[in-house]
Enzyme design. Structure first.
Site, PDB file in Angstrom:
ATOM      1  N   LYS A 548     -48.788   7.767  -7.785  1.00  0.00           N
ATOM      2  CA  LYS A 548     -47.675   8.512  -7.160  1.00  0.00           C
ATOM      3  C   LYS A 548     -47.576   9.936  -7.711  1.00  0.00           C
ATOM      4  O   LYS A 548     -47.458  10.905  -6.964  1.00  0.00           O
ATOM      5  CB  LYS A 548     -46.351   7.766  -7.395  1.00  0.00           C
ATOM      6  CG  LYS A 548     -46.323   6.374  -6.812  1.00  0.00           C
ATOM      7  CD  LYS A 548     -45.011   5.674  -7.082  1.00  0.00           C
ATOM      8  CE  LYS A 548     -44.783   5.388  -8.542  1.00  0.00           C
ATOM      9  NZ  LYS A 548     -45.748   4.465  -9.134  1.00  0.00           N
ATOM     10  N   THR A 549     -47.643  10.055  -9.046  1.00  0.00           N
ATOM     11  CA  THR A 549     -47.493  11.385  -9.666  1.00  0.00           C
ATOM     12  C   THR A 549     -48.647  12.299  -9.263  1.00  0.00           C
ATOM     13  O   THR A 549     -48.446  13.483  -8.976  1.00  0.00           O
ATOM     14  CB  THR A 549     -47.431  11.259 -11.201  1.00  0.00           C
ATOM     15  OG1 THR A 549     -46.397  10.334 -11.534  1.00  0.00           O
ATOM     16  CG2 THR A 549     -47.148  12.592 -11.850  1.00  0.00           C
ATOM     17  N   ASP A 602     -40.412  13.547 -11.604  1.00  0.00           N
ATOM     18  CA  ASP A 602     -41.353  12.458 -11.863  1.00  0.00           C
ATOM     19  C   ASP A 602     -40.674  11.299 -12.588  1.00  0.00           C
ATOM     20  O   ASP A 602     -39.829  11.521 -13.469  1.00  0.00           O
ATOM     21  CB  ASP A 602     -42.522  13.002 -12.695  1.00  0.00           C
ATOM     22  CG  ASP A 602     -43.657  12.000 -12.811  1.00  0.00           C
ATOM     23  OD1 ASP A 602     -43.819  11.192 -11.886  1.00  0.00           O
ATOM     24  OD2 ASP A 602     -44.366  12.035 -13.817  1.00  0.00           O
ATOM     25  N   ASP A 603     -41.069  10.058 -12.201  1.00  0.00           N
ATOM     26  CA  ASP A 603     -40.658   8.863 -12.938  1.00  0.00           C
ATOM     27  C   ASP A 603     -39.137   8.829 -13.122  1.00  0.00           C
ATOM     28  O   ASP A 603     -38.622   8.870 -14.245  1.00  0.00           O
ATOM     29  CB  ASP A 603     -41.363   8.871 -14.297  1.00  0.00           C
ATOM     30  CG  ASP A 603     -41.665   7.456 -14.764  1.00  0.00           C
ATOM     31  OD1 ASP A 603     -41.200   6.521 -14.105  1.00  0.00           O
ATOM     32  OD2 ASP A 603     -42.357   7.295 -15.786  1.00  0.00           O
ATOM     33  N   LYS A 630     -28.944  16.903  -3.550  1.00  0.00           N
ATOM     34  CA  LYS A 630     -28.272  17.185  -2.268  1.00  0.00           C
ATOM     35  C   LYS A 630     -27.846  18.645  -2.131  1.00  0.00           C
ATOM     36  O   LYS A 630     -27.455  19.075  -1.049  1.00  0.00           O
ATOM     37  CB  LYS A 630     -27.026  16.303  -2.140  1.00  0.00           C
ATOM     38  CG  LYS A 630     -27.350  14.831  -1.937  1.00  0.00           C
ATOM     39  CD  LYS A 630     -26.060  14.031  -1.778  1.00  0.00           C
ATOM     40  CE  LYS A 630     -26.333  12.559  -1.556  1.00  0.00           C
ATOM     41  NZ  LYS A 630     -25.098  11.781  -1.466  1.00  0.00           N
ATOM     42  N   LYS A 707     -54.971   4.136 -10.609  1.00  0.00           N
ATOM     43  CA  LYS A 707     -54.978   4.600 -12.002  1.00  0.00           C
ATOM     44  C   LYS A 707     -55.540   3.510 -12.922  1.00  0.00           C
ATOM     45  O   LYS A 707     -56.367   3.772 -13.802  1.00  0.00           O
ATOM     46  CB  LYS A 707     -53.544   4.968 -12.399  1.00  0.00           C
ATOM     47  CG  LYS A 707     -53.436   5.825 -13.629  1.00  0.00           C
ATOM     48  CD  LYS A 707     -51.983   6.259 -13.787  1.00  0.00           C
ATOM     49  CE  LYS A 707     -51.727   6.924 -15.112  1.00  0.00           C
ATOM     50  NZ  LYS A 707     -50.309   7.235 -15.282  1.00  0.00           N
TER      51      LYS A 707
END
Length: 748
Positions: A548-549, A602-603, A630, A707
């Site tokens: 994902k990263t 991230d994370d 937002k 990974k």
């Protein structure tokens, strides 16, 4: 170009006739401010007004306009948009012949042509005028008929910021500005009496020095900011003092320049003093005002204004302009009452400053320029109109601005033929996204150092090689070396941040990966192009180790946005909740300073300190993230937020999923052919080995992140060539990534 046939009509009201504008219905197609009206063989330029009382399809004129243009009611005319060339068609002075409109209104009262000129400029500011045009003008409740006799344009060289030549070309059509000069002459047959200066031609002294130009002053990329400051702070000072007094107008007394460090605030303030015909500016650093003795700090403030006070008492409205520049103004003008336990010195300094700028005995011959990169710290009372009312953000320069700045800093090298022919300033400007002016200057200095370094002999002592030094040239390679190694922008993209996340590249093992990257590209385009969604946020969710990263970093890198920042838990180890909130908030505030920004959060569950045992998480950080996800960026700025998480279910419970515009699922490798595709792309196994692995995994269930797969491959390839495949398969089984049963249920 908008072009249309319309019918000439009569002006519906006298009030509209007195504007001397052509009038159309407000629902007509979008004509701009000025139009040409073609009647038979000639065209006439009019300024346009819109009004609901005019019938659609018609264009209404007053009687004097119809006379001048030879128009009759109901006549068909061609109407086209007209654009003024501001470099050639701005009116410097205009001579007008005046007489009473109706002979029965003749009187012998004297009329002040200065007051007339002031009212004329107010009434017809930014309006088109042509030689020979007939105009109706209302003054002192009387109507006058005017004929434009002569128009002179402003000296085009001064408009470009060059040395004035003194030439004022005659023109047929011009645009009237607030600082144009209107000269009234009574017509030969008129019996009216004119008094005042505006009945004679006289050059008006401008406060702006005629020989200034940006490049010679070392200022680049701030053209818009300069023009905004002129419009607000100096328009009234261009007028003669008596006219301003008659208007009851007051000059702007204060400007606040704020923005990131190194963007030219101090330089700009210093050069405003050079550019104006004014007293030498007083430049004071905020902390210099403060003194340890009681009352001395306030006395220092009073001393700054002493010369201006004395001159105003002596000369009144004709006093010269006194400029006071306060650098780091936030040091002395903090919010009153904000410093608990202090001696109150800051509060009394603010009070003294307020009373001097806009107190009972206010001064009208001062201009205070304050500078800060922390406008939020300054006392509100100082920022209201009448004090530091012009607030100007001096932001990071855009590409055009960077070209100007680099031209300035490489000017001497070009002049002395020390800049190599392969250096392309436009290319450098494109490469230096989000660099401030100071960083660009640093880049040029670093390139010069690199060039000089080539001509230093490598011996025990540092010696310059005189023979080669005379041929010194700063080349493109010197600039690129400085760009990659020496000077990094404080705001913007640090490639090292995200390069580590994609050091192994993106392995496109199947359609799911390509689909994610395509969706990411769409979101990048939406952020760039959409006017309705300046804030776009996406959550990449999927199992751990699914990449994902890396995908988030790849999408952000491909966007080529000037500002890319990764908000990662790595940089916040050991931070308290408040420190973590402030660090996250700073990343977003920095992002708002750039035109186009991308922030990768991230994370997210790690940022929130989430653990399933308990369960426990930081509500303070959660609330901060919810607000920032937002919050739309400031006007004219655009922001893309990419979040990553392995615990979508947790974010769902925390009501965080709704904060993202969209969610993209990142799957694991789940089929044999996907695994083989990944192995082929990574190239660690031979074709025969890949065939063996494909056979072994055929029909079995797989579930492994890219990974983790990369890690297992690297472990397996350390073995002897004969046992690499078996080791790899056993590692897959040990990790639980490969089902131990075939699809038919038989034991392996």
């Amino acid at each position: 170009m908008t072009e249309r046939m319309m019918q000439a009509a009569r002006c519906p009201t006298d009030e509209l006739s007195l504007t001397n504008c052509a009038v159309i219905n407000e629902k007509e197609p979008q004509f701009e401010q000025h139009v040409t009206v073609r009647n038979l063989a000639r065209t006439y330029v009019f300024t346009l007004k819109k009004h609901p009382s005019v019938s659609p399809g018609t264009i209404a004129f007053g009687l004097p306009q119809r006379k001048w243009a030879g128009l009759s009611i109901g006549q068909e005319v061609k109407v086209t948009n007209y654009k003024f060339d501001k470099s050639k068609q701005c009116i410097s002075s205009m001579t007008v012949e005046i007489d009473f409109l109706q002979k029965k209104c003749v009187d012998s009262n004297p009329y002040n042509s200065d007051s007339m000129a002031t009212e004329f400029l107010q009434h017809f500011n930014n309006q088109a005028f042509s030689v020979g045009q007939q105009v109706v003008f209302s003054f002192s409740d009387k109507l006058f008929g005017l004929v434009i006799k002569d128009i002179e344009a402003m000296d085009p060289s001064i408009l470009k910021g060059e040395q004035g030549t003194g030439k004022k070309p005659k023109i047929e059509i011009g645009l009237l500005l607030g600082n144009s000069q209107v000269i009234f002459e009574k017509s030969e047959t008129s019996s009216m009496t004119l008094i005042g200066k505006a009945k004679t031609r006289e050059s008006r002294q401008s406060i702006i020095s005629p020989d200034w130009n940006f490049e010679r002053m070392g200022i680049g990329g701030l053209d818009k900011e300069f023009s905004d400051i002129f419009r607000r702070a100096f328009a009234s000072r261009v007028f003669p003092p008596d006219i301003v007094e008659q208007l009851g107008g007051k000059h702007v007394k204060g400007i606040l320049l704020f923005g990131p460090p190194g963007c030219g605030k101090t330089l700009m303030a210093r050069q405003i003093g050079t550019m104006l015909r004014a007293r030498e500016p007083k430049i004071v650093n905020g902390p210099e005002i403060l003194n340890k003795y009681v009352g001395e700090s306030e006395a220092n403030v009073r001393k700054l204004f002493a010369d201006a006070e004395e001159e105003q008492k002596r000369l009144g409205a004709n006093s010269g302009l006194h400029i006071i520049i306060l650098d780091e103004i936030d040091a002395i003008c903090k919010q009153r009452g904000s410093m608990a336990g202090s001696t109150g010195v800051h509060d009394t300094v603010v009070n003294q400053l307020l009373s001097k700028i806009d107190g009972v005995e206010q001064l009208n011959n001062i201009l205070i320029i304050g500078m800060t990169n922390r406008p939020d710290l300054i006392d509100d009372a100082l920022l209201r109109p009448g004090r530091l009312e012009v607030k100007m953000e001096i932001g990071l320069p855009d590409e055009r601005g960077r070209i100007q700045i680099l031209h300035i800093h490489t000017g001497k090298m070009r002049q002395n033929q020390l800049l190599a022919a392969d250096v392309d300033i436009k290319e450098m400007a494109a490469e230096t996204k989000n660099y401030s002016g100071a960083e660009l200057e640093g880049l040029v200095r670093a390139a010069q150092s690199n060039a000089m370094n080539r001509h230093i002999k490598a011996s025990n002592t540092l010696e310059v090689n005189i023979e080669t030094a005379e041929k010194l040239q700063v080349s493109r390679l010197d600039f690129m070396t400085s760009l990659n190694n020496d000077i990094k922008p404080a705001f913007g993209t640090n490639q090292e941040d995200y390069a580590s996340y994609i050091m192994n590249g993106i392995v496109r093992w199947g359609d799911p990966v390509s689909a994610v990257l395509e969706d990411g590209e769409l979101l990048v385009q939406q952020t760039k192009n959409s006017e309705r969604t300046p804030l776009v946020s996406v959550l990449l969710e999927g199992p751990p180790n699914s990449g994902k990263t890396a995908l988030a970093a790849k999408i952000s890198e491909d966007s080529q946005f000037p500002f890319i920042k990764i908000c990662s838990p790595d940089n916040m180890i050991g931070h308290s909740e408040i420190a973590k909130c402030q660090a996250i908030k700073k990343i977003f505030e920095d992002a708002y300073k750039s035109q186009l920004s991308c922030v990768v959060v991230d994370d997210i569950e790690r940022l929130l300190d989430y653990v399933p045992i308990g369960p426990r998480f930081s509500n303070l950080v959660l609330q901060a993230l919810l607000v920032l996800l937002k919050k739309p960026p400031p006007k004219g700025r655009k922001l893309l937020i990419i979040g990553t998480t392995s615990r979508k279910d947790v974010l769902q419970e925390m009501e965080m999923l709704n904060a993202f515009s969209t969610t993209i699922h990142i799957p694991n490798i789940s089929r044999g052919e996907q695994l083989v595709e990944a192995l082929e792309l990574l190239g660690s196994f031979q074709e025969v080995e890949r065939a063996g692995i494909a056979k072994a995994v055929k029909g079995k269930k797989l579930w492994i992140g890219i990974k983790k797969l990369l890690m297992l491959i690297e472990m397996a390839v350390q073995m002897d060539p004969g046992s690499r495949v078996s080791k790899f398969l056993s590692l897959l089984e040990d990790e639980g990534a490969l089902e131990l049963f075939s699809s038919s249920g038989a034991t392996l």
